[in-house]
Design an enzyme around this catalytic site. Structure first.
Site, PDB file in Angstrom:
ATOM      1  N   SER A 137       0.850  -1.280  -0.117  1.00  0.00           N
ATOM      2  CA  SER A 137      -0.028  -0.057   0.100  1.00  0.00           C
ATOM      3  C   SER A 137       0.772   1.097   0.052  1.00  0.00           C
ATOM      4  O   SER A 137       1.812   1.252   1.045  1.00  0.00           O
ATOM      5  CB  SER A 137      -0.860  -0.014   1.376  1.00  0.00           C
ATOM      6  OG  SER A 137      -1.636   1.115   1.246  1.00  0.00           O
ATOM      7  N   LYS A 163      -1.192  -1.003  -4.340  1.00  0.00           N
ATOM      8  CA  LYS A 163      -2.383  -0.280  -3.888  1.00  0.00           C
ATOM      9  C   LYS A 163      -1.658   1.283  -4.052  1.00  0.00           C
ATOM     10  O   LYS A 163      -0.986   1.453  -3.041  1.00  0.00           O
ATOM     11  CB  LYS A 163      -2.795  -0.647  -2.796  1.00  0.00           C
ATOM     12  CG  LYS A 163      -3.810   0.323  -2.077  1.00  0.00           C
ATOM     13  CD  LYS A 163      -4.639  -0.608  -0.947  1.00  0.00           C
ATOM     14  CE  LYS A 163      -4.700   0.130   0.462  1.00  0.00           C
ATOM     15  NZ  LYS A 163      -5.434  -0.554   1.453  1.00  0.00           N
ATOM     16  N   ASP A 191      -6.848   3.385  -3.677  1.00  0.00           N
ATOM     17  CA  ASP A 191      -7.526   3.446  -2.277  1.00  0.00           C
ATOM     18  C   ASP A 191      -7.707   4.879  -2.093  1.00  0.00           C
ATOM     19  O   ASP A 191      -6.769   5.699  -1.851  1.00  0.00           O
ATOM     20  CB  ASP A 191      -6.864   2.863  -1.181  1.00  0.00           C
ATOM     21  CG  ASP A 191      -7.716   2.867   0.086  1.00  0.00           C
ATOM     22  OD1 ASP A 191      -8.878   3.312   0.165  1.00  0.00           O
ATOM     23  OD2 ASP A 191      -7.191   2.243   1.134  1.00  0.00           O
ATOM     24  N   GLU A 216     -10.949   1.124  -3.777  1.00  0.00           N
ATOM     25  CA  GLU A 216     -11.210   0.857  -2.490  1.00  0.00           C
ATOM     26  C   GLU A 216     -11.957   2.034  -1.824  1.00  0.00           C
ATOM     27  O   GLU A 216     -11.117   3.112  -1.818  1.00  0.00           O
ATOM     28  CB  GLU A 216     -10.103   0.479  -1.672  1.00  0.00           C
ATOM     29  CG  GLU A 216     -10.299   0.022  -0.158  1.00  0.00           C
ATOM     30  CD  GLU A 216      -8.668  -0.332   0.254  1.00  0.00           C
ATOM     31  OE1 GLU A 216      -8.294  -1.002  -0.262  1.00  0.00           O
ATOM     32  OE2 GLU A 216      -8.728  -0.378   1.740  1.00  0.00           O
ATOM     33  N   ASP A 241     -13.601  -0.916   2.515  1.00  0.00           N
ATOM     34  CA  ASP A 241     -13.081  -1.112   3.729  1.00  0.00           C
ATOM     35  C   ASP A 241     -13.639  -0.638   4.720  1.00  0.00           C
ATOM     36  O   ASP A 241     -14.443  -1.257   5.672  1.00  0.00           O
ATOM     37  CB  ASP A 241     -11.666  -0.428   3.492  1.00  0.00           C
ATOM     38  CG  ASP A 241     -10.492  -0.309   4.682  1.00  0.00           C
ATOM     39  OD1 ASP A 241     -10.925  -0.648   5.652  1.00  0.00           O
ATOM     40  OD2 ASP A 241      -9.434   0.334   4.308  1.00  0.00           O
ATOM     41  N   GLY A 293      -4.452  -3.812   6.184  1.00  0.00           N
ATOM     42  CA  GLY A 293      -3.265  -3.632   7.026  1.00  0.00           C
ATOM     43  C   GLY A 293      -3.727  -2.174   7.938  1.00  0.00           C
ATOM     44  O   GLY A 293      -4.365  -1.421   7.224  1.00  0.00           O
TER      45      GLY A 293
HETATM   46  O1  OSB Z   1      -6.981   2.311   4.219  1.00  0.00           O
HETATM   47  O2  OSB Z   1      -6.299   0.697   3.968  1.00  0.00           O
HETATM   48  C1  OSB Z   1      -6.336   1.617   4.414  1.00  0.00           C
HETATM   49  C2  OSB Z   1      -3.512   2.166   6.852  1.00  0.00           C
HETATM   50  C3  OSB Z   1      -3.911   2.865   7.648  1.00  0.00           C
HETATM   51  C4  OSB Z   1      -4.960   3.453   7.853  1.00  0.00           C
HETATM   52  C5  OSB Z   1      -5.913   3.083   6.559  1.00  0.00           C
HETATM   53  C6  OSB Z   1      -5.212   2.039   5.635  1.00  0.00           C
HETATM   54  C7  OSB Z   1      -3.948   2.022   5.688  1.00  0.00           C
HETATM   55  C8  OSB Z   1      -3.020   0.986   4.558  1.00  0.00           C
HETATM   56  C9  OSB Z   1      -1.856   0.556   5.257  1.00  0.00           C
HETATM   57  O3  OSB Z   1      -3.586   0.981   3.758  1.00  0.00           O
HETATM   58  C10 OSB Z   1      -1.569  -0.965   4.810  1.00  0.00           C
HETATM   59  C11 OSB Z   1      -0.628  -1.503   5.397  1.00  0.00           C
HETATM   60  O4  OSB Z   1      -0.785  -1.686   6.704  1.00  0.00           O
HETATM   61  O5  OSB Z   1       0.463  -1.727   4.835  1.00  0.00           O
HETATM   62 MG    MG Z   2      -8.271   1.279   2.875  1.00  0.00          MG
END
Ligand code: OSB
Ligand code: MG
Length: 373
Positions: A137, A163, A191, A216, A241, A293
């Protein structure tokens, strides 16, 4: 099993680089760790994924700390249970919200139960995979060029999905640039973390031409109705999400056609029981899921890896190795990824599969509270 003690610790762990999403930025994680102790002395560690600010959900580490000490722990401590699956109902009764606070304890109970049963957590919950596919991400970057560079090196490292965080003004042109640079076969998704409204549908529809695996959470965190309207205007599947806070919302998503894929984060849905229920429901409905995550330490990551070993986690998760986040993780061994983007599910020992470096945790700890039955 009877949990007789829970120790809460807050540690500070600086990220290697700031992580920016449309709703906020984090440079140093404030991470809550939980150490659960069974009456017979067995111990399991877990992590509460609440963030520093209420920009992802309404919870923060401070609200979660308070809710665990005042409401979650008192319902669990000293209560004899047969199975961790019982905790969800205990924590749900006349207790609205605070899913991340509940999940910190609930997941720890699953970790403890797996330890007591002598089974790896992944197998204890019904996971079948020996390795899971990892995606990365990427936070919002300073320029499209920088984003391309990051995405290119992620694919070179083996990641099976990239992502890309987007927001108004950093969306169509940026995605177009990455697609152009990396070619038609790169597995890309976006996202938005709630950054758009239905008025932006024409902009979001322009993303259709770039072959994204999904987009997302484009709209508000609690809005399944408008996501359904938007889904009908897009070819790209919507993945939810923030909106999926429990099994009921997953069911609503399918009934309304608000999205076609779910990112499961156990913290967001109140723990493993709800995650398993959503997983099973989606499997029956042929809705693919993947593991999200929350920039977890190696402790929270262990739970994500175990969850992602379930059969309907058919898409790569946001489960990067330790070195993507931290100069040094707090567990041994650290989480690693193979050159083809796979993370091994630990199956050689009971419980969560990694050992917490307690000395290092103590050194990073800024507050502690011990809760007893
Ligand atoms: O939207 O998925 C999300 C991290 C903090 C809050 C929201 C999100 C995220 C990530 C991190 O996308 C993904 C990761 O832990 O690598
Ligand atoms: Mg997300």
């Amino acid at each position: 099993m009877r949990i007789d003690q829970i120790t809460l610790r807050e540690i500070r762990l600086p990220l290697k680089e700031p992580f920016r999403i449309s709703s906020g930025e984090v440079t140093e994680r404030r991470i809550m760790l939980l150490e659960l102790r069974d009456r017979d002395g067995a111990v399991a560690w877990s992590e509460c994924v609440a963030g520093e600010a209420p920009n992802y959900s309404s919870e923060t580490i401070n609200t979660a700390w308070m809710m665990i000490t005042q409401w979650v722990a008192p319902r669990v401590l000293g209560v004899a249970i047969e199975h961790p699956g019982e905790l969800h109902a205990m924590l749900d009764r006349d207790f609205r919200g605070h899913n991340m606070a509940k999940a910190g304890v609930e997941m720890g109970a699953w970790g403890l139960a797996a330890t007591l049963a002598g089974e790896p957590l992944a197998r204890f919950i019904g996971g079948t995979r020996t390795e899971i596919a990892a995606g990365i991400s990427l936070g919002i970057q300073s320029s499209p060029e920088r984003l391309i560079e990051k995405a290119r090196s992620a694919l070179a490292e083996g990641y099976r999905k990239v992502k890309i965080k987007i927001e108004p003004g950093r969306d169509v042109a940026w995605i177009a640039a990455v697609r152009e640079a990396l070619g038609p076969d790169a597995h890309l998704m976006a996202d938005a973390n709630n950054a758009y409204t239905l008025d932006d549908a024409p902009t979001l529809a322009k993303l259709d031409q770039y072959g994204l695996m999904m987009i997302e959470q484009p709209l508000a965190h609690d809005d399944l109705v408008r996501h359904a309207e938007l889904q009908h205007m897009l070819d790209t599947p919507i993945c939810l999400d923030e909106s999926i806070t429990g099994l009921d919302k997953a069911q609503d998503m399918v009934s309304l056609d608000s999205g076609r894929i779910i990112n499961i984060k156990a913290g967001r849905v109140g723990g493993f029981s709800a995650s398993l229920a959503i997983h099973d429901f989606c499997q029956a409905k042929r809705i693919p899921v993947w593991c999200g995550g929350m920039l977890e330490s190696g402790v929270g990551r262990a739970y994500n890896v175990a969850l992602a070993s379930l059969p309907n986690f058919t898409l790569p998760g946001d489960v990067s190795p330790s070195a993507r986040y931290w100069a040094q993780d707090i567990v041994t061994p650290e989480w690693t990824m193979s050159a083809d983007g796979l993370v091994r599910v630990p199956l050689d020992s009971p419980g969560i599969g990694v050992t917490v470096d307690v000395g290092r945790v103590e050194a990073l700890t800024v507050r502690t509270e011990v809760l007893r039955a």
